[in-house]
Motif scaffolding. Structure first.
Motif, mmCIF file in Angstrom:
data_model
loop_
_atom_site.group_PDB
_atom_site.id
_atom_site.type_symbol
_atom_site.label_atom_id
_atom_site.label_comp_id
_atom_site.label_asym_id
_atom_site.label_seq_id
_atom_site.Cartn_x
_atom_site.Cartn_y
_atom_site.Cartn_z
ATOM 1 N N PHE A 138 0.843 -1.191 0.000
ATOM 2 C CA PHE A 138 0.000 0.000 0.000
ATOM 3 C C PHE A 138 0.880 1.244 0.000
ATOM 4 O O PHE A 138 1.958 1.259 0.586
ATOM 5 C CB PHE A 138 -0.863 0.061 1.272
ATOM 6 C CG PHE A 138 -1.754 -1.116 1.484
ATOM 7 C CD1 PHE A 138 -3.071 -1.082 1.073
ATOM 8 C CD2 PHE A 138 -1.282 -2.258 2.118
ATOM 9 C CE1 PHE A 138 -3.912 -2.167 1.289
ATOM 10 C CE2 PHE A 138 -2.103 -3.354 2.331
ATOM 11 C CZ PHE A 138 -3.432 -3.305 1.919
ATOM 12 N N LYS A 139 0.377 2.295 -0.632
ATOM 13 C CA LYS A 139 0.948 3.632 -0.513
ATOM 14 C C LYS A 139 -0.158 4.456 0.102
ATOM 15 O O LYS A 139 -1.229 4.595 -0.492
ATOM 16 C CB LYS A 139 1.337 4.164 -1.890
ATOM 17 C CG LYS A 139 1.919 5.546 -1.886
ATOM 18 C CD LYS A 139 2.367 5.872 -3.306
ATOM 19 C CE LYS A 139 2.586 7.317 -3.513
ATOM 20 N NZ LYS A 139 2.967 7.594 -4.906
ATOM 21 N N ASP A 142 -3.902 3.213 -0.385
ATOM 22 C CA ASP A 142 -4.198 2.681 -1.713
ATOM 23 C C ASP A 142 -3.327 1.472 -2.025
ATOM 24 O O ASP A 142 -2.104 1.513 -1.814
ATOM 25 C CB ASP A 142 -3.966 3.755 -2.788
ATOM 26 C CG ASP A 142 -4.880 4.952 -2.617
ATOM 27 O OD1 ASP A 142 -6.040 4.760 -2.193
ATOM 28 O OD2 ASP A 142 -4.435 6.089 -2.896
ATOM 29 N N ILE A 144 -1.065 -0.660 -4.164
ATOM 30 C CA ILE A 144 -0.231 -0.375 -5.337
ATOM 31 C C ILE A 144 0.384 -1.657 -5.915
ATOM 32 O O ILE A 144 0.907 -1.637 -7.022
ATOM 33 C CB ILE A 144 0.866 0.665 -5.038
ATOM 34 C CG1 ILE A 144 1.713 0.253 -3.831
ATOM 35 C CG2 ILE A 144 0.256 2.032 -4.836
ATOM 36 C CD1 ILE A 144 2.887 1.175 -3.577
ATOM 37 N N GLN A 145 0.340 -2.739 -5.165
ATOM 38 C CA GLN A 145 0.748 -4.050 -5.678
ATOM 39 C C GLN A 145 -0.104 -5.079 -4.958
ATOM 40 O O GLN A 145 0.080 -5.311 -3.768
ATOM 41 C CB GLN A 145 2.246 -4.296 -5.454
ATOM 42 C CG GLN A 145 2.757 -5.577 -6.089
ATOM 43 C CD GLN A 145 4.283 -5.655 -6.027
ATOM 44 O OE1 GLN A 145 4.973 -4.777 -6.493
ATOM 45 N NE2 GLN A 145 4.786 -6.715 -5.424
ATOM 46 N N ASP A 146 -1.045 -5.675 -5.676
ATOM 47 C CA ASP A 146 -2.031 -6.564 -5.065
ATOM 48 C C ASP A 146 -1.390 -7.874 -4.606
ATOM 49 O O ASP A 146 -0.238 -8.166 -4.915
ATOM 50 C CB ASP A 146 -3.177 -6.826 -6.043
ATOM 51 C CG ASP A 146 -4.502 -7.050 -5.332
ATOM 52 O OD1 ASP A 146 -4.499 -7.290 -4.111
ATOM 53 O OD2 ASP A 146 -5.540 -6.977 -6.010
ATOM 54 N N LEU A 153 8.881 -4.412 -3.512
ATOM 55 C CA LEU A 153 8.197 -3.382 -4.291
ATOM 56 C C LEU A 153 9.257 -2.486 -4.898
ATOM 57 O O LEU A 153 10.080 -1.910 -4.184
ATOM 58 C CB LEU A 153 7.262 -2.568 -3.402
ATOM 59 C CG LEU A 153 6.573 -1.376 -4.061
ATOM 60 C CD1 LEU A 153 5.579 -1.860 -5.121
ATOM 61 C CD2 LEU A 153 5.883 -0.515 -3.023
ATOM 62 N N ILE A 155 10.271 0.909 -6.737
ATOM 63 C CA ILE A 155 9.801 2.274 -6.942
ATOM 64 C C ILE A 155 10.846 2.973 -7.794
ATOM 65 O O ILE A 155 12.015 3.070 -7.417
ATOM 66 C CB ILE A 155 9.602 3.026 -5.612
ATOM 67 C CG1 ILE A 155 8.639 2.257 -4.714
ATOM 68 C CG2 ILE A 155 9.100 4.437 -5.875
ATOM 69 C CD1 ILE A 155 8.545 2.803 -3.309
ATOM 70 N N SER A 162 7.459 12.726 -3.656
ATOM 71 C CA SER A 162 6.810 11.416 -3.724
ATOM 72 C C SER A 162 6.901 10.648 -2.407
ATOM 73 O O SER A 162 6.559 9.497 -2.348
ATOM 74 C CB SER A 162 7.425 10.566 -4.841
ATOM 75 O OG SER A 162 8.736 10.181 -4.495
ATOM 76 N N TYR A 166 4.466 3.955 3.224
ATOM 77 C CA TYR A 166 4.238 2.679 2.543
ATOM 78 C C TYR A 166 3.976 1.621 3.600
ATOM 79 O O TYR A 166 4.498 1.677 4.710
ATOM 80 C CB TYR A 166 5.456 2.297 1.707
ATOM 81 C CG TYR A 166 5.629 3.167 0.485
ATOM 82 C CD1 TYR A 166 5.104 2.789 -0.740
ATOM 83 C CD2 TYR A 166 6.308 4.376 0.564
ATOM 84 C CE1 TYR A 166 5.261 3.587 -1.866
ATOM 85 C CE2 TYR A 166 6.472 5.191 -0.545
ATOM 86 C CZ TYR A 166 5.944 4.789 -1.756
ATOM 87 O OH TYR A 166 6.088 5.593 -2.860
#
Length: 192
Positions: A138-139, A142, A144-146, A153, A155, A162, A166
């Motif tokens: 999550f970010k 939300d 961001i990688q299911d 992850l 980035i 940004s 996380y």
């Protein structure tokens, strides 16, 4: 008494030589967070233009804890968590860096140093000795990688604006069932 005499000699040498540069603390492994029981090596890196035998001092939360270019903790415990700095006989103190030693089932690890424009990897690790399955990233809140088998992850081209919080959630097997454990990380980005 011996330590006090050695410290006085070191400080006297520093006053004569002066501070040339600022050292940088490097962790091996490079992560800002590790599990309790894991080893960590902190190295004081300094680029010097002088040919002088250097003495290295380590500080935790401003208090002297070790002498030597590297500071090795063979089995880190939560009591080792804190902000560390190093200093040499020809340098100022380094910027402080944080070591976070956790006892949980899952930790989200980020690199110790992150600079604007870097590509970085966040790693959702589970405690050694336990089996794990799926991970989700999550970010903020939300996804961001299911859910999937990937524990890392990627980035790309991170920039100062940004920076977010996380979080990862991982299924870890213990007590005869897979439980979902979560950890989070937030970090700052340094301009180049």
């Amino acid at each position: 008494m011996y330590v006090a005499v050695m410290m006085a000699l070191v400080w006297a040498t520093w006053e004569l030589v002066g501070a040339d540069v600022r050292p940088v603390v490097i962790f091996t492994p490079e992560w800002n967070k590790i599990f309790a029981g894991e080893p960590i090596i902190m190295t004081c890196y300094v680029k010097s233009t002088r040919k002088v035998d250097e003495t290295y001092l380590w500080y935790k939360e401003g208090e002297w804890v070790h002498t030597g270019k590297s500071y090795t903790i063979p089995e880190a415990q939560s009591s080792h968590s804190g902000r560390y700095q190093c200093q040499t006989s020809i340098s100022d103190k380094s910027d402080s860096v944080s070591l976070d030693v956790q006892n949980g089932y899952v930790i989200l690890q980020a690199p110790l140093y992150i600079f604007e424009g870097d590509n970085i990897i966040l790693r959702c690790s589970h405690h050694p000795g336990f089996a794990a399955k799926q991970t989700i990233f999550f970010k903020e809140n939300d996804v961001i990688q299911d859910w999937g088998p990937e524990s890392e992850l990627f980035i790309e081209n991170i920039f100062i604006k940004s920076v977010w919080r996380y979080r990862c959630k991982k299924q870890v097997y213990h007590n005869l069932i897979y439980y979902k454990h979560t950890d989070l990380v937030s970090f700052s980005v340094t301009g180049k």
